[in-house]
Scaffold this active site. Structure first.
Site, PDB file in Angstrom:
ATOM      1  N   GLY A  14      21.938  74.860  19.512  1.00  0.00           N
ATOM      2  CA  GLY A  14      21.549  73.810  20.321  1.00  0.00           C
ATOM      3  C   GLY A  14      22.613  73.613  21.535  1.00  0.00           C
ATOM      4  NE  ARG A  16      19.606  75.611  28.675  1.00  0.00           N
ATOM      5  CZ  ARG A  16      18.224  75.709  29.218  1.00  0.00           C
ATOM      6  NH1 ARG A  16      17.343  74.866  29.014  1.00  0.00           N
ATOM      7  NH2 ARG A  16      17.800  76.608  29.951  1.00  0.00           N
ATOM      8  N   GLY A  17      22.493  71.035  24.384  1.00  0.00           N
ATOM      9  CA  GLY A  17      22.782  69.589  23.877  1.00  0.00           C
ATOM     10  C   GLY A  17      24.037  69.161  24.317  1.00  0.00           C
ATOM     11  CB  VAL A  19      27.063  68.249  20.211  1.00  0.00           C
ATOM     12  CG1 VAL A  19      28.065  68.918  19.234  1.00  0.00           C
ATOM     13  CG2 VAL A  19      27.211  66.693  19.807  1.00  0.00           C
ATOM     14  CB  SER A 111      25.339  61.540  12.105  1.00  0.00           C
ATOM     15  OG  SER A 111      25.258  60.309  12.418  1.00  0.00           O
ATOM     16  CB  SER A 112      29.357  58.018  11.515  1.00  0.00           C
ATOM     17  OG  SER A 112      28.881  57.338  12.460  1.00  0.00           O
ATOM     18  CB  CYS A 113      23.961  57.091  10.939  1.00  0.00           C
ATOM     19  SG  CYS A 113      22.887  58.561  10.872  1.00  0.00           S
ATOM     20  CE1 TYR A 140      20.170  62.856  13.900  1.00  0.00           C
ATOM     21  CE2 TYR A 140      21.951  61.555  13.215  1.00  0.00           C
ATOM     22  CZ  TYR A 140      21.407  62.645  13.984  1.00  0.00           C
ATOM     23  OH  TYR A 140      22.479  63.201  14.412  1.00  0.00           O
ATOM     24  CE  LYS A 144      22.347  65.573  12.194  1.00  0.00           C
ATOM     25  NZ  LYS A 144      22.302  67.016  12.650  1.00  0.00           N
ATOM     26  CB  THR A 168      32.252  58.228  15.106  1.00  0.00           C
ATOM     27  OG1 THR A 168      32.244  57.148  15.222  1.00  0.00           O
ATOM     28  CG2 THR A 168      33.236  58.620  16.161  1.00  0.00           C
ATOM     29  CG  HIS A 183      23.418  57.405  21.199  1.00  0.00           C
ATOM     30  ND1 HIS A 183      23.124  58.796  21.345  1.00  0.00           N
ATOM     31  CD2 HIS A 183      22.942  57.003  20.023  1.00  0.00           C
ATOM     32  CE1 HIS A 183      22.518  59.040  20.287  1.00  0.00           C
ATOM     33  NE2 HIS A 183      22.615  58.097  19.295  1.00  0.00           N
ATOM     34  NE  ARG A 191      19.661  48.279  30.349  1.00  0.00           N
ATOM     35  CZ  ARG A 191      19.759  48.319  29.024  1.00  0.00           C
ATOM     36  NH1 ARG A 191      20.838  47.526  28.544  1.00  0.00           N
ATOM     37  NH2 ARG A 191      19.290  49.389  28.203  1.00  0.00           N
TER      38      ARG A 191
HETATM   39  P1  GDP Z   1      23.467  53.091  16.605  1.00  0.00           P
HETATM   40  O1  GDP Z   1      25.190  53.037  16.762  1.00  0.00           O
HETATM   41  O2  GDP Z   1      22.809  54.090  15.771  1.00  0.00           O
HETATM   42  O3  GDP Z   1      23.218  51.541  16.238  1.00  0.00           O
HETATM   43  O4  GDP Z   1      23.204  53.404  18.112  1.00  0.00           O
HETATM   44  P2  GDP Z   1      23.139  52.872  19.545  1.00  0.00           P
HETATM   45  O5  GDP Z   1      24.220  53.642  20.259  1.00  0.00           O
HETATM   46  O6  GDP Z   1      21.791  53.044  20.117  1.00  0.00           O
HETATM   47  O7  GDP Z   1      23.405  51.407  19.499  1.00  0.00           O
HETATM   48  C1  GDP Z   1      24.566  50.824  19.073  1.00  0.00           C
HETATM   49  C2  GDP Z   1      24.383  49.221  19.535  1.00  0.00           C
HETATM   50  O8  GDP Z   1      24.818  48.906  20.841  1.00  0.00           O
HETATM   51  C3  GDP Z   1      23.398  48.327  18.718  1.00  0.00           C
HETATM   52  O9  GDP Z   1      24.156  47.284  18.213  1.00  0.00           O
HETATM   53  C4  GDP Z   1      22.570  48.227  19.855  1.00  0.00           C
HETATM   54  O10 GDP Z   1      21.670  47.029  19.690  1.00  0.00           O
HETATM   55  C5  GDP Z   1      23.611  48.081  21.085  1.00  0.00           C
HETATM   56  N1  GDP Z   1      23.095  48.175  22.416  1.00  0.00           N
HETATM   57  C6  GDP Z   1      23.285  47.100  23.337  1.00  0.00           C
HETATM   58  N2  GDP Z   1      22.722  47.520  24.552  1.00  0.00           N
HETATM   59  C7  GDP Z   1      22.054  48.710  24.137  1.00  0.00           C
HETATM   60  C8  GDP Z   1      21.172  49.705  24.899  1.00  0.00           C
HETATM   61  O11 GDP Z   1      21.049  49.223  26.234  1.00  0.00           O
HETATM   62  N3  GDP Z   1      20.883  50.747  24.396  1.00  0.00           N
HETATM   63  C9  GDP Z   1      21.206  50.948  23.357  1.00  0.00           C
HETATM   64  N4  GDP Z   1      20.726  52.252  22.423  1.00  0.00           N
HETATM   65  N5  GDP Z   1      21.919  50.282  22.360  1.00  0.00           N
HETATM   66  C10 GDP Z   1      22.299  49.125  22.719  1.00  0.00           C
END
Ligand code: GDP
Length: 318
Positions: A14, A16-17, A19, A111-113, A140, A144, A168, A183, A191
């Site tokens: 992995g 190219r990713g 990590v 992963s922490s999830c 996921y 893991k 994390t 993420h 944005r």
């Molecule tokens: P998680 O840690 O697995 O929940 O992954 P994420 O990084 O995708 O999201 C983390 C938190 O950020 C969640 O509560 C999302 O609802 C919030 N969040 C707010 N705005 C955004 C966005 O534009 N994209 C993503 N991915 N999450 C967002």
């Protein structure tokens, strides 16, 4: 453990990713010059025969298993089958292939999830499998959990020195900026940057903004991986984080400040929040002798610069 010969073959799955490429940077700067790297076009890790043949022929001494299908809350929640299948099969192939090839040591990245949705905070390693998982990333997490249990089972049955690290939420160079599948941190950078450039008065973020998350720079993670590969030889898994978290609302403020966006932020409650909090307890890693060193503030400034450069060069992922 004796320090590794700098010419020993090391396979980074992995690379190219985000990590894998950070691990490659860390290995190169530590002087390792025999890195075995295969793009997914050259070697599809879901192809069992190809993976077995590659590892048997390449004979790596160490393997960093950083290949994974990853994404943010929306990608995890919608591509549920892909997240389970791709991750299970890739890791099973690399772990079994490494056993067959007689790999001296393998590091699996989780992963922490993996921890239960309502685990006591901060989450210790022994919280695993004590409760229900967060539904948005359950496939996921299940993959893991299977990977780290496979490393332990191979240690138990075959005597393989296969270890696992549980990072994390990560961010850093080479991140994915896809508006839907990324993420939160890269999603917000993009944005807020676009809002600034377009002069928009409002940016809409997902959920309520109340969940809390911990963010680790991927270069810190890479250092932790080299550290564990060098001196940790035990069953189980080790949390890797900073030990501090912040609310998604505060993250939005920090991103706005870093980017220089001066408008307002609103929250789209129709989007999922995910798990309320997932702060890792990093005392085990700290006792082993490693701590993170890149603050979120400085890491974000660096990542924003890298993001703008990738826009200019048209190399942005996502
Ligand atoms: P998680 O840690 O697995 O929940 O992954 P994420 O990084 O995708 O999201 C983390 C938190 O950020 C969640 O509560 C999302 O609802 C919030 N969040 C707010 N705005 C955004 C966005 O534009 N994209 C993503 N991915 N999450 C967002």
């Amino acid at each position: 453990m004796a320090s590794l010969d700098k010419h020993a073959p090391i396979y980074v799955a992995g690379h190219r990713g985000m990590v894998g490429s950070a691990i490659v940077r860390a290995l190169k700067s530590a002087g390792h010059d025999n890195l075995l790297l295969k793009t997914s076009k050259e070697l599809d890790l879901r192809d069992q025969k190809a993976v077995m043949a590659f590892l048997a022929q390449a004979q790596p001494r160490h393997v960093y298993l950083a290949a994974a299908k990853v994404g943010g809350i929306h990608a995890n929640n919608t591509l549920r089958g892909d997240f389970l299948y791709d991750n299970l099969i890739m890791q099973a192939n690399v772990i079994e292939g490494s056993r067959r090839a007689g790999v001296e040591k393998l590091l699996f990245l989780g992963s922490s999830c993996i921890y239960p949705k309502h685990a006591p905070q901060p989450m210790r390693e022994d919280a695993l499998l004590t409760g229900e998982l967060e539904p948005t990333n359950e496939p996921y997490a299940i993959a893991k959990i299977a990977g780290l249990k496979m490393c332990d089972a191979y240690r138990h049955q075959h005597g393989c020195n296969f270890i696992s690290a549980m990072p994390t939420n990560l961010y850093g160079p080479g991140d994915n900026y896809h508006p839907e599948h990324s993420h939160v941190l890269p999603a917000m950078i993009r944005r807020f940057h676009e809002a600034k450039v377009e002069g928009a008065k409002e940016v809409v973020c997902w959920g309520t903004g109340t969940p809390k998350r911990e963010f680790l720079h991927v270069d810190d993670l890479a250092q932790a991986c080299l550290f564990l590969m060098g001196q940790h030889n035990a069953a189980g898994w080790v949390n890797v984080g900073t030990g501090a978290d912040l609310s998604i609302q505060d993250l939005a403020l920090l991103v706005a400040q870093t980017v220089g966006y001066e408008g307002t932020v609103s929250w789209d409650h129709s989007r999922p929040d995910g798990t309320p909090r997932k702060l890792l307890d990093v005392s085990l890693m700290s006792e082993l002798g490693w701590n993170a060193s890149i603050s979120l503030k400085e890491g974000m400034v660096e990542v924003y610069e890298e993001f703008k450069k990738s826009l200019e060069m048209e190399t942005m992922r996502g």
